[in-house]
Design a protein around this motif. Structure first.
Motif, short mmCIF file in Angstrom:
data_model
loop_
_atom_site.label_atom_id
_atom_site.label_comp_id
_atom_site.label_asym_id
_atom_site.label_seq_id
_atom_site.Cartn_x
_atom_site.Cartn_y
_atom_site.Cartn_z
N ARG A 1 0.83 -1.21 0.00
CA ARG A 1 0.00 0.00 0.00
C ARG A 1 0.87 1.26 0.00
O ARG A 1 0.59 2.24 -0.70
CB ARG A 1 -0.92 0.00 1.21
N ARG A 2 1.92 1.24 0.80
CA ARG A 2 2.78 2.41 0.91
C ARG A 2 3.45 2.73 -0.43
O ARG A 2 3.68 3.90 -0.76
CB ARG A 2 3.83 2.17 2.00
N ALA A 3 3.77 1.70 -1.19
CA ALA A 3 4.42 1.89 -2.49
C ALA A 3 3.43 2.23 -3.60
O ALA A 3 3.84 2.56 -4.72
CB ALA A 3 5.20 0.63 -2.87
N GLY A 4 2.15 2.15 -3.33
CA GLY A 4 1.15 2.48 -4.34
C GLY A 4 0.68 1.32 -5.17
O GLY A 4 -0.08 1.50 -6.13
N GLY A 5 1.13 0.09 -4.84
CA GLY A 5 0.69 -1.09 -5.56
C GLY A 5 1.25 -1.18 -6.96
O GLY A 5 2.12 -0.41 -7.37
N PHE A 6 0.74 -2.14 -7.73
CA PHE A 6 1.17 -2.31 -9.11
C PHE A 6 0.64 -1.17 -9.97
O PHE A 6 -0.53 -0.79 -9.87
CB PHE A 6 0.69 -3.63 -9.69
N GLN A 7 1.49 -0.65 -10.81
CA GLN A 7 1.07 0.35 -11.78
C GLN A 7 0.44 -0.36 -12.98
O GLN A 7 0.79 -1.51 -13.29
CB GLN A 7 2.25 1.21 -12.22
N PRO A 8 -0.48 0.28 -13.70
CA PRO A 8 -1.19 -0.36 -14.81
C PRO A 8 -0.32 -0.47 -16.06
O PRO A 8 -0.63 0.08 -17.11
CB PRO A 8 -2.39 0.56 -15.03
N LEU A 9 0.77 -1.21 -15.94
CA LEU A 9 1.73 -1.34 -17.03
C LEU A 9 1.55 -2.67 -17.75
O LEU A 9 1.31 -3.70 -17.11
CB LEU A 9 3.16 -1.24 -16.50
#
Length: 238
Positions: free
Chosen positions: A158-166
């Motif tokens: 959560r702190r890292a923002g999760g997976f990006q939509p790549l």
């Protein structure tokens, strides 16, 4: 509780063995009965992947992203809502060892990056195999990032923002984001998974395409890769 996410796009021929290997890992005695929830994220599947995965014992989640970053993220969000404290990720064409989840938890880190072993070099030849093995770091403190062998605490994720939509390298991006937040990452060789070297790969710029391009490069220019070592680039493959 541990959550395991497997993104899948038309993987009816591989998903059964993958799911069974994770179920075995979930029953490892070192986990002391900790609950494990497994979800196969069916991304635009048109084959029998859903039925095979469900019959093997996995939850299934249907999405239509055609994007591995979004698929992994969707699975992670589902499991986080169910209250998991640890997220583990692998691929549909991968077999994990019986102590896979135990080793991730045992590392006592915010995230765990593991290594991969190739199931078969048939179709590539000894030259490609030898070149790959010379580049790959089969040791602790390696710097390989594989979505097929990755674990992260729910808090760090959560702190890292999760997976990006790549559509590719979503795993490398997540690890970079984890590092930027100061996450403690264990780069371990103690829980290698076995992944496919198939040429009918589903993810562009992933492991299968890397091996295919390596073979093409060696055939067209034998010395082309002598000074280019992907191990040091922090690229996902190898």
């Amino acid at each position: 509780m541990i959550g395991v996410v497997i993104p899948a796009h038309n993987e009816e021929n591989h998903i059964h063995q993958c799911v069974l290997s994770i179920i075995e890992a979930a029953n490892h005695s070192g986990l002391n009965g900790m609950p494990v929830r497994l979800v196969v994220v069916l991304d635009a599947c048109t084959d029998a992947t859903e039925g095979v995965a469900a019959s093997a014992g996995a939850m299934v989640l249907n999405v239509h992203h055609k994007n591995v970053g979004k698929a992994r993220g969707a699975g992670a969000e589902l499991l986080l809502k169910l209250g998991v404290g640890w997220l583990a990720f692998t691929d549909a064409d991968t077999i994990v060892p019986p102590d896979w989840l135990f080793r991730q938890i045992e590392a006592n880190a915010d995230a765990v990056c593991g290594i991969v072993e190739v199931d078969s070099w048939r179709g590539y030849g000894d030259r490609v195999r030898e070149h790959y093995l010379n580049l790959y770091q089969f040791k602790d403190e390696h710097r390989h990032v594989h979505g097929a062998n990755l674990g992260v605490s729910a808090q760090a994720y959560r702190r890292a923002g999760g997976f990006q939509p790549l559509p590719s390298h979503e795993d490398v991006r997540l690890v970079a984001d984890l590092e930027s937040t100061g996450a403690r990452i264990a780069w371990t060789s103690r829980n290698p998974v076995i992944t496919s070297a198939r040429t009918d790969y589903k993810c562009r710029e992933g492991f299968g395409e890397y091996l295919t391009n390596l073979a093409i490069s060696l055939c067209s220019n034998p010395s082309a890769l002598e000074s280019s070592n992907p191990v040091n680039t922090q690229w996902g493959e190898p």
